[in-house]
Write a protein that holds these residues in place. Sequence first.
Motif: not given
Length: 166
Positions: A98-103, A164-166
């Motif tokens: 999830f974090a990778l996709a968003r970033t 991971l936190t954004s």
Amino acid sequence: ERRLGTAPRAFRALEVALDQIGAPAFIVSARGVIREANSAAKVMLAQQRAEVSRALAEARAGRRTSLGIDLTPIIVNGVPDAWLAIVRGDSSDARIEFALARTHARWALTARQRVILERILRGESNVTIAANLSVGLRAVELHVTALLDRAGVDSRAALVAAVLTS
């Protein structure tokens, strides 16, 4: 005409809201058709479309699913018109994806930067990344530097925290 003129903004607002959920999320019609999906859900669909479709159908039928999907009805005029389906995967792999996709979407990463960022999130060193990807150490260092610049941080730990936190 006014309503049609604001439709693109409404759809963009829905995209942004779905991406803030923090897990793969779908808007599913009353007939089971996926109408919208956030970034993580799109990645999940690309990798496991059949499993996601099966799990959504099971969730709509009130059965427990292999993916742990929570359904919330979206009610219009007293009738469920659609559902918000959220995949509640608690694994670290799901959080990293999830974090990778968003970033990836937010920072407009290249394909290689995305791969290297994923390896960093999984705790690999530059030497290990270079060996696993069959590239030179200097190439990995350049990509890591570019990722640090995009995040506005000066260490790998701060990069991981930013992702991971954004």
